[in-house]
Design an enzyme around this catalytic site. Structure first.
Site, short mmCIF file in Angstrom:
data_model
loop_
_atom_site.label_atom_id
_atom_site.label_comp_id
_atom_site.label_asym_id
_atom_site.label_seq_id
_atom_site.Cartn_x
_atom_site.Cartn_y
_atom_site.Cartn_z
N ASP A 31 -9.09 -1.97 4.27
CA ASP A 31 -8.36 -0.75 3.94
C ASP A 31 -9.13 -0.03 2.85
O ASP A 31 -10.04 -0.60 2.24
CB ASP A 31 -6.95 -1.12 3.48
CG ASP A 31 -6.11 0.11 3.19
OD1 ASP A 31 -6.21 1.09 3.94
OD2 ASP A 31 -5.37 0.09 2.18
N ASP A 82 -0.12 -1.54 6.11
CA ASP A 82 -1.09 -2.56 6.54
C ASP A 82 -0.40 -3.82 7.06
O ASP A 82 -1.07 -4.67 7.67
CB ASP A 82 -2.02 -2.95 5.39
CG ASP A 82 -2.90 -1.79 4.94
OD1 ASP A 82 -3.32 -1.02 5.83
OD2 ASP A 82 -3.16 -1.67 3.74
#
Length: 743
Positions: free
Chosen positions: A456, A644
């Protein structure tokens, strides 16, 4: 109430009080409690099944799960239908120790277990030496040199000296074997106890009646030597397991017993209370060298904190007025007063404790397989020993007993059952010290197999906040602009302050007067000459260029000169180096973010990430990971946000950043508390080493059995040699695994 560090049977009813259970029990509803208990006396994977069988089926027991390598029991039970004291009594009745999983009691349990092990080993070793002295004449005397009466006297002396070994040193083998048989399960102690009993009975028969069916040869020296070797191996193995437990426990046992809470009376008086009685808003005094009992902020004074528990970094972290402190970290600088913000289960410390306990409570698939195989394997051992005795009875009846004893001893699969869990626990302890906590021990095996790392962006590859990227115009004004920015908490102002050394800011400060911050515009103030300066948006200072969202302008209102400041995301300090290490380890990298594609690609280029995808929704991220997996790739995901969580759950292996969202941490296989991306590469290296150590352990255990079983069957391995080989085999496996702690 306080729980005794060593519970006797009379103390067990005290555990039925809810207050006594609070330190090791979670209440998950009216009819469900989850208690974590520390076990002792376990020697193999089969012991786990014996304890579980002793509990399952009891009224009120919902489930019982034992991790033999970690010596822990996770017990789900119904307080309305069962009493905890009765359930612990069942465990003890099965031949094992059980204590609440509290730091003090667990530590005392380990110390008591080690003391008993040392005494048993001492008695066995001392008597072994005496028996060897009495047996020595029989080995060295020539034909006719040792009379029958003297030989019988020496044998009687050996028999007397063997009794303490049989009754005291070898006592746990018989106790555990009997408990295992009563439960209808076979453990490693059954063949060991059977071998010791057969050897003693046969030797006693030869001593009392040399002309009887057992012959005239005695093997008290082999018996005492076998017990000594086995106890020595188990003691060293016990020390090694306890060392791993201490490493893991030290990371989660740092809260103080009592806390000094400042009273609201206003006269500075205080009281000593338990950490559990703290509430948000309380003021607590934390003396030098003590641990912070709750999450909060420094309300008075300044200090430095040891946050190795959270980051794996041993260097003290400075803490000024208003800075956050976390429970479990140590106060190293000076006494301070802290305003409590989060207590109990809400603290980051408790989240770490839960994470580590869950990791130790989980039993990986490999451990479950070992437990399932252990029972049938031991039945095979008994049948093999019986068959060998039967064959040798027809070949040489005098050797039948000893061959059967050697087979019983040499085939115990202790090393095989320890091969995988000992390596995983040693690696988990090493990672915990670095600030990498594993929620699932299988992560080590999965990380060793991945070939793609998906990262990420915000909060993962980049840090929170901004950094100064470039300047233009009057660069000599940079330190002066930073001195004005110090009066603001805006993200760009903080980034500017961090970009200029403190001594330069102080030297360039003109003594700002009338500092005022205007929302949406910026800061303005007058210097010592009364001249008005501004730091803020370009339009506010009269600029004509198009506004840039990540840009500030600094200059005097009455002049044309300007200093332009351009900000960007702050790449983690070790990001580029960590990504390069991942590439060197043969891993592909992908930056996957929902941010604007232009910024995502720019950050990926700075970090050296091979491929980047921007503008990705949570559904897009999940689809990309699924596409990689469909193409045959194994994916490791590192993220920190709520969006996420689905990807972390889908990936083959996953890690969440320590400061990330709770949902992300709950879905991940581990947590990167340190925040260092370099630890990701270290995790990969350690996972590969762990897999290699496990294969070495399994290979050694298989090779040992393949070599020694035939020797025992053909009568070339006496019982004492079988005991030595068994002890050394288990010791090799544990010591080989402990190398991972220093990886």
């Amino acid at each position: 109430m306080m729980i005794s560090a060593s519970l006797s049977p009379d103390d067990l009813p005290a555990l039925d009080e809810p207050e006594a259970q609070s330190g090791f029990t979670e209440w998950r509803g009216e009819g469900e409690a989850l208690s974590r208990l520390r076990l002792s006396g376990l020697h193999c994977a089969a012991c786990a099944g014996i304890i579980e069988r002793a509990l399952e089926g009891q009224p009120g027991v919902l489930s019982a799960r034992v991790n033999a390598a970690a010596e822990r029991l996770q017990l789900r039970w119904d307080p309305r239908r069962a009493r905890l004291s009765e359930l612990l009594a069942r465990v003890r009745g099965a031949g094992y120790g059980a204590e609440p999983d509290l730091a003090a009691s667990a530590r005392e349990l380990r110390e008591r277990e080690q003391r008993r092990a040392v005494w048993r080993l001492f008695v066995a070793a001392f008597m072994m030496m005496q028996v060897m002295m009495l047996a020595w004449p029989s080995y060295v005397a020539g034909p006719g040199e040792l009379s029958d009466d003297l030989r019988r006297l020496l044998n009687w002396g050996s028999w007397v000296l063997s009794l303490p070994v049989l009754l005291f040193s070898a006592g746990p083998f018989f106790t555990n074997a009997w408990s295992q048989l009563r439960q209808g399960r076979l453990g490693m102690d059954v063949p060991v106890a059977l071998g010791i009993a057969v050897a003693f009975i046969a030797s006693s028969g030869a001593t009392f009646d040399p002309a009887g069916p057992f012959g005239h040869e005695v093997y008290f020296d082999s018996l005492t030597m076998f017990v000594s070797f086995l106890l020595a191996g188990r003691w060293l193995e016990l020390r090694a397991r306890h060392r791993v437990a201490q490493e893991l426990e030290s990371a989660v046992s740092r809260l103080p017993d009592l806390v000094e809470r400042v009273l609201d009376s206003g006269d500075g008086r205080s009281e000593r209370v338990l950490p559990s009685r703290l509430r948000p808003g309380d003021l607590i005094r934390v003396p030098l060298g003590a641990a912070f009992a709750a999450d909060g902020r420094v309300a008075q004074g300044s200090t430095a904190a040891d946050e190795a528990l959270l980051s794996g970094e041993s260097a003290p972290v400075p803490k000024q007025l208003g800075d956050a402190v976390v429970a479990g970290s140590l106060n190293l600088g000076a006494p301070v007063t802290v305003r409590v913000e989060r207590v109990g289960a809400d603290t980051r410390y408790e989240a770490i404790v839960r994470l580590m306990r869950e990791a130790l409570d989980r039993r990986p698939a490999a451990a479950l397989l070992a437990e399932r195989v252990a029972g049938p394997f031991l039945w095979g051992v008994l049948l093999l020993a019986a068959g060998s005795a039967l064959v040798w009875w027809h070949i040489d009846p005098a050797r039948a007993v000893w061959v059967a004893v050697a087979v019983l001893i040499v085939t115990c699969p202790c090393a095989l059952s320890l091969a995988t869990p000992s390596a995983w626990l040693a690696a988990a302890g090493h990672l915990a010290r670095r600030g990498v906590l594993l929620a699932r021990l299988e992560l080590l095996e999965n990380v060793a197999r991945v070939d793609t790392v998906v990262l990420d962006k915000t909060g993962t590859l980049s840090e929170e906040g901004m950094s100064l990227q470039q300047t233009g115009g009057e660069s000599a004004w940079l330190a002066r602009a930073a001195s004005l920015a110090a009066h603001s908490q805006h993200v760009f102002a903080r980034a500017l302050v961090l970009a200029v050394p403190a001594d330069e800011r102080v030297a360039a400060d003109p003594g700002w007067q009338g500092v005022e911050e205007l929302p949406g515009r910026g800061l303005e103030a007058r210097d010592d000459a009364g001249r008005l300066w501004r730091l803020g948006s370009q339009g506010w200072l009269g600029g004509v260029a198009p506004e840039e969202p990540a840009q500030l302008v600094f200059g005097p209102v009455d002049g044309p000169q300007r200093l332009t400041l351009v900000f960007g995301e702050r790449l983690r300090a070790d990001a580029a180096e960590a990504v390069a290490r991942l590439h060197a380890l043969g891993l592909a990298t992908l930056l996957l973010s929902g941010d604007a594609p232009q910024r995502v690609h720019a950050l990926a280029a700075r970090a050296g990430v091979q491929r980047a995808i921007g503008g990705a929704s949570p559904e897009d991220k999940l689809a990309e990971v699924a596409r990689l997996q469909a193409a045959g790739h194994r994916v490791l995901m590192l993220g920190d946000g709520v969006n996420d969580a689905p990807v972390l759950a889908r990936a083959d292996a996953s890690l969440a950043m320590g400061q990330g969202a709770l949902l992300a941490r709950s879905q991940a296989d581990g947590v990167l508390l340190s925040g260092r991306l370099g630890d990701l590469a270290h995790l990969r290296e350690l996972a590969v080493r762990t897999r290699r150590v496990i294969r070495q352990n399994l290979g050694w255990a298989a090779a040992y059995n393949a070599a020694c079983i035939p020797l025992a069957l053909v009568g070339l391995m006496p019982p004492w040699a079988a005991g030595l080989g068994m002890a050394l085999s288990s010791l090799f496996v544990v010591l080989n695994a402990l190398r991972l702690q220093k990886a």
